[in-house]
Write a protein that holds these residues in place. Structure first.
Motif, PDB file in Angstrom:
ATOM      1  N   MET A  98       0.752  -1.175   0.032  1.00  0.00           N
ATOM      2  CA  MET A  98       0.031  -0.144   0.007  1.00  0.00           C
ATOM      3  C   MET A  98       0.750   1.232  -0.050  1.00  0.00           C
ATOM      4  SD  MET A  98      -3.163   0.816   2.624  1.00  0.00           S
ATOM      5  CE  MET A  98      -3.631  -0.975   2.679  1.00  0.00           C
ATOM      6  N   ALA A  99       1.997   1.325   0.825  1.00  0.00           N
ATOM      7  CA  ALA A  99       2.824   2.313   0.885  1.00  0.00           C
ATOM      8  C   ALA A  99       3.623   2.693  -0.434  1.00  0.00           C
ATOM      9  CB  ALA A  99       3.793   2.296   2.082  1.00  0.00           C
ATOM     10  N   ALA A 100       3.779   1.586  -1.339  1.00  0.00           N
ATOM     11  CA  ALA A 100       4.771   1.524  -2.436  1.00  0.00           C
ATOM     12  C   ALA A 100       4.012   1.799  -3.713  1.00  0.00           C
ATOM     13  CB  ALA A 100       5.490   0.473  -2.437  1.00  0.00           C
ATOM     14  N   LEU A 101       2.652   1.689  -3.741  1.00  0.00           N
ATOM     15  CA  LEU A 101       2.010   1.685  -4.921  1.00  0.00           C
ATOM     16  C   LEU A 101       0.887   2.800  -4.878  1.00  0.00           C
ATOM     17  CD1 LEU A 101       1.179  -2.044  -5.420  1.00  0.00           C
ATOM     18  CD2 LEU A 101       2.799  -0.825  -6.639  1.00  0.00           C
ATOM     19  N   PRO A 102       0.641   3.273  -6.141  1.00  0.00           N
ATOM     20  CA  PRO A 102      -0.522   4.645  -6.159  1.00  0.00           C
ATOM     21  C   PRO A 102      -1.720   4.388  -5.384  1.00  0.00           C
ATOM     22  CG  PRO A 102       0.539   3.818  -8.406  1.00  0.00           C
ATOM     23  CD  PRO A 102       0.730   2.712  -7.631  1.00  0.00           C
ATOM     24  N   PRO A 103      -2.077   5.529  -4.915  1.00  0.00           N
ATOM     25  CA  PRO A 103      -3.488   5.273  -4.224  1.00  0.00           C
ATOM     26  C   PRO A 103      -4.492   4.950  -5.404  1.00  0.00           C
ATOM     27  CG  PRO A 103      -2.495   7.294  -3.808  1.00  0.00           C
ATOM     28  CD  PRO A 103      -1.540   6.859  -4.774  1.00  0.00           C
ATOM     29  N   SER A 104      -5.555   4.307  -4.683  1.00  0.00           N
ATOM     30  CA  SER A 104      -6.680   3.695  -5.480  1.00  0.00           C
ATOM     31  C   SER A 104      -7.709   3.406  -4.420  1.00  0.00           C
ATOM     32  CB  SER A 104      -6.385   2.247  -6.226  1.00  0.00           C
ATOM     33  OG  SER A 104      -7.353   1.824  -6.576  1.00  0.00           O
ATOM     34  N   PRO A 105      -9.254   3.720  -4.902  1.00  0.00           N
ATOM     35  CA  PRO A 105     -10.168   3.466  -4.074  1.00  0.00           C
ATOM     36  C   PRO A 105     -10.341   1.998  -3.547  1.00  0.00           C
ATOM     37  CG  PRO A 105     -10.768   4.825  -5.714  1.00  0.00           C
ATOM     38  CD  PRO A 105      -9.764   4.437  -6.234  1.00  0.00           C
ATOM     39  N   ALA A 106      -9.580   0.978  -4.535  1.00  0.00           N
ATOM     40  CA  ALA A 106      -9.797  -0.310  -4.144  1.00  0.00           C
ATOM     41  C   ALA A 106      -9.075  -0.854  -2.742  1.00  0.00           C
ATOM     42  CB  ALA A 106      -9.415  -1.017  -5.564  1.00  0.00           C
ATOM     43  N   PRO A 211     -14.620  -7.618 -10.937  1.00  0.00           N
ATOM     44  CA  PRO A 211     -14.787  -6.331 -11.599  1.00  0.00           C
ATOM     45  C   PRO A 211     -13.427  -5.448 -11.873  1.00  0.00           C
ATOM     46  CG  PRO A 211     -15.961  -6.716  -9.628  1.00  0.00           C
ATOM     47  CD  PRO A 211     -15.004  -7.714  -9.709  1.00  0.00           C
ATOM     48  N   ALA A 212     -13.561  -4.491 -12.969  1.00  0.00           N
ATOM     49  CA  ALA A 212     -12.322  -3.919 -13.472  1.00  0.00           C
ATOM     50  C   ALA A 212     -11.834  -2.800 -12.073  1.00  0.00           C
ATOM     51  CB  ALA A 212     -12.445  -3.115 -14.697  1.00  0.00           C
ATOM     52  N   ASP A 213     -12.855  -2.697 -11.430  1.00  0.00           N
ATOM     53  CA  ASP A 213     -12.386  -1.619 -10.377  1.00  0.00           C
ATOM     54  C   ASP A 213     -11.750  -2.346  -9.176  1.00  0.00           C
ATOM     55  OD1 ASP A 213     -14.606  -2.876  -8.986  1.00  0.00           O
ATOM     56  OD2 ASP A 213     -15.730  -1.232  -8.819  1.00  0.00           O
ATOM     57  N   THR A 214     -11.222  -3.554  -9.235  1.00  0.00           N
ATOM     58  CA  THR A 214     -10.785  -4.275  -8.225  1.00  0.00           C
ATOM     59  C   THR A 214      -9.412  -4.078  -8.529  1.00  0.00           C
ATOM     60  OG1 THR A 214     -11.069  -6.497  -9.305  1.00  0.00           O
ATOM     61  CG2 THR A 214     -12.654  -5.750  -7.405  1.00  0.00           C
ATOM     62  N   LEU A 215      -8.889  -3.649  -9.344  1.00  0.00           N
ATOM     63  CA  LEU A 215      -7.434  -3.446  -9.737  1.00  0.00           C
ATOM     64  C   LEU A 215      -6.694  -2.467  -8.899  1.00  0.00           C
ATOM     65  CD1 LEU A 215      -4.959  -4.114 -11.735  1.00  0.00           C
ATOM     66  CD2 LEU A 215      -5.733  -2.093 -13.121  1.00  0.00           C
ATOM     67  N   LEU A 216      -5.625  -2.869  -8.137  1.00  0.00           N
ATOM     68  CA  LEU A 216      -4.964  -2.019  -7.338  1.00  0.00           C
ATOM     69  C   LEU A 216      -3.872  -1.386  -7.817  1.00  0.00           C
ATOM     70  CD1 LEU A 216      -4.735  -4.603  -4.437  1.00  0.00           C
ATOM     71  CD2 LEU A 216      -6.211  -2.675  -4.486  1.00  0.00           C
ATOM     72  N   ALA A 217      -3.200  -2.170  -8.911  1.00  0.00           N
ATOM     73  CA  ALA A 217      -1.999  -1.478  -9.587  1.00  0.00           C
ATOM     74  C   ALA A 217      -1.457  -2.042 -10.703  1.00  0.00           C
ATOM     75  CB  ALA A 217      -0.943  -1.321  -8.554  1.00  0.00           C
ATOM     76  N   GLN A 218      -0.801  -1.779 -11.330  1.00  0.00           N
ATOM     77  CA  GLN A 218      -0.327  -2.391 -12.700  1.00  0.00           C
ATOM     78  C   GLN A 218       0.891  -1.897 -13.188  1.00  0.00           C
ATOM     79  OE1 GLN A 218      -3.115  -4.034 -15.748  1.00  0.00           O
ATOM     80  NE2 GLN A 218      -1.969  -3.207 -17.245  1.00  0.00           N
ATOM     81  N   GLY A 219       1.876  -2.633 -13.851  1.00  0.00           N
ATOM     82  CA  GLY A 219       3.010  -2.328 -14.286  1.00  0.00           C
ATOM     83  C   GLY A 219       4.334  -2.524 -13.521  1.00  0.00           C
ATOM     84  N   PRO A 220       5.575  -2.179 -13.929  1.00  0.00           N
ATOM     85  CA  PRO A 220       6.649  -2.642 -13.287  1.00  0.00           C
ATOM     86  C   PRO A 220       6.920  -2.229 -11.801  1.00  0.00           C
ATOM     87  CG  PRO A 220       7.480  -1.509 -15.426  1.00  0.00           C
ATOM     88  CD  PRO A 220       5.698  -1.343 -15.194  1.00  0.00           C
ATOM     89  N   ARG A 221       6.091  -1.287 -11.189  1.00  0.00           N
ATOM     90  CA  ARG A 221       5.937  -0.918  -9.949  1.00  0.00           C
ATOM     91  C   ARG A 221       5.568  -1.891  -8.989  1.00  0.00           C
ATOM     92  NH1 ARG A 221       3.933   5.071  -8.966  1.00  0.00           N
ATOM     93  NH2 ARG A 221       4.379   4.752  -6.898  1.00  0.00           N
TER      94      ARG A 221
END
Length: 382
Positions: A98-106, A211-221
């Motif tokens: 949570m601390a390392a990845l971008p904020p998200s409502p999920a 659902p698509a809105d359960t995506l927390l983060a994507q990509g190399p990060r």
């Protein structure tokens, strides 16, 4: 682990010992002898009230924003009391992500859960049973009507029966991704195994629609954050093992001072003194290795520095290997010195050995960590 070297760490150490001495009843650990889980959601919420679950969350996110060394103080204390709750897997790893990845409502329910302990999350990341690193995940996410379809398998999911959400690592459109899956989602099949200390380890098979809105983060990060969370978890597990081994030795030494045989306390027997000295030396070496690894964890400063990253990870491997050996040796010595009562459910010595066995196997055993250390330092080929 270490002697606390700042005021915050000392206060945490004292508070942790006071809390665990009063709130943790070792008797509940005997449920494992009846093939029942020893994990308690009520005790988990009590840990949340202590602020432990959010200890590594940044202050901006409502946490304490403390260092990894402070978290190590808590895990060592948990080890000293053989606490079975999956603090590292279900609090420290989600907090690190949570601390390392971008904020998200999920993230919202997971964030609240780290604050109040009412929502528990764990991480499904292991692509094969022997995995220790965040390699390509064993689950794939593909576009589907209404969201994405997740298919595949994850091994070694810790604390799944008590979890409300699972953070699932998956490959999505060729990139690493992280999804929040509610524990009871249709299409998730769990194989839950009771571990020797009353915790659980599970295999997750998925063929589900999210659902698509359960995506927390994507990509190399995502891959970088997951690897960092695994590295920290491995080091914290090493510190917990040192606590377990230290408590096992203390329990055994107390017994040696009181148990009499042939008109003498058995602690006066030279053979047992030598065994106790060997255990104490191994625990001291493990403590030193944990301290060295903690000092090599520079956090974000090591980004892009492959050599510093390899050195830090090699230090973690060394610490985990030494801690595994020392804790298991302390537990086995306790069983041996206690004699028949060491094998009995009524004795406490076996509780610490069971805790050491489970923690030693998680995130890589001593032989696996030594192999990993050799690869990271160039002594062995991968």
């Amino acid at each position: 682990m270490t002697e606390p070297d700042d005021d915050t760490a000392r206060l945490l150490a004292d508070a942790a010992q006071d809390f665990l001495r009063n709130a943790h009843d070792r008797e509940r650990l005997r449920a494992v002898f009846e093939k029942r889980s020893t994990v308690d959601r009520g005790f988990w919420r009590q840990m949340a009230e202590q602020g432990w679950l959010a200890l590594r969350l940044p202050e901006a996110q409502g946490g304490s924003g403390l260092a990894l060394a402070h978290a190590a103080v808590i895990t060592e204390a948990l080890g000293r009391h053989a606490v079975p709750e999956p603090f590292i897997a279900c609090a420290m790893m989600p907090a690190a992500l949570m601390a390392a990845l971008p904020p998200s409502p999920a993230w919202a329910p997971l964030h609240r859960g780290l604050i109040d302990g009412r929502h528990v999350s764990t991480v499904a990341w292991q692509a094969h049973p022997q995995a220790m690193d965040a390699d390509e995940p064993g689950i794939v996410a593909e576009p589907a009507p209404g969201g994405v379809r997740l298919t595949g398998r994850a091994f070694g999911v810790v604390g799944a029966p008590m979890a409300d959400s699972v953070l699932v690592s998956a490959l999505h459109e060729g990139r690493p991704s992280l999804w929040r899956m509610p524990r009871g989602t249709e299409g998730a099949v769990w194989q839950d195994v009771l571990a020797c200390d009353g915790g659980t380890v599970s295999v997750l098979d998925v063929d589900m629609l999210l659902p698509a809105d359960t995506l927390l983060a994507q990509g190399p990060r995502v891959a970088a954050a997951l690897q960092q969370a695994l590295d920290e978890a491995t080091l914290l597990a090493a510190c917990q093992l040192v606590g377990t081994g230290s408590a096992a030795l203390a329990l055994t030494l107390d017994y040696l001072r009181t148990r009499q045989q042939f008109g003498r306390t058995i602690g006066s027997f030279q053979s047992l003194q030598h065994l106790a000295a060997d255990v104490r030396i191994q625990l001291a070496l493990a403590q030193a290795a944990c301290m060295a690894a903690l000092q090599r964890q520079p956090g974000p400063a090591r980004e892009g520095d492959a050599r510093a990253d390899a050195q830090a990870r090699a230090a973690i491997a060394a610490a985990k290997a030494r801690a595994c050996d020392a804790a298991l040796q302390a537990g086995r010595f306790g069983i041996q010195a206690h004699g028949a009562i060491g094998f009995a459910a009524e004795g406490d010595a076996g509780l610490f050995l069971k805790s050491a066995m489970r923690l030693s196997a998680w995130l890589g055993s001593a032989p696996q960590q030594r192999r990993r250390h050799g690869v990271l330092t160039g002594l062995h080929e991968d």
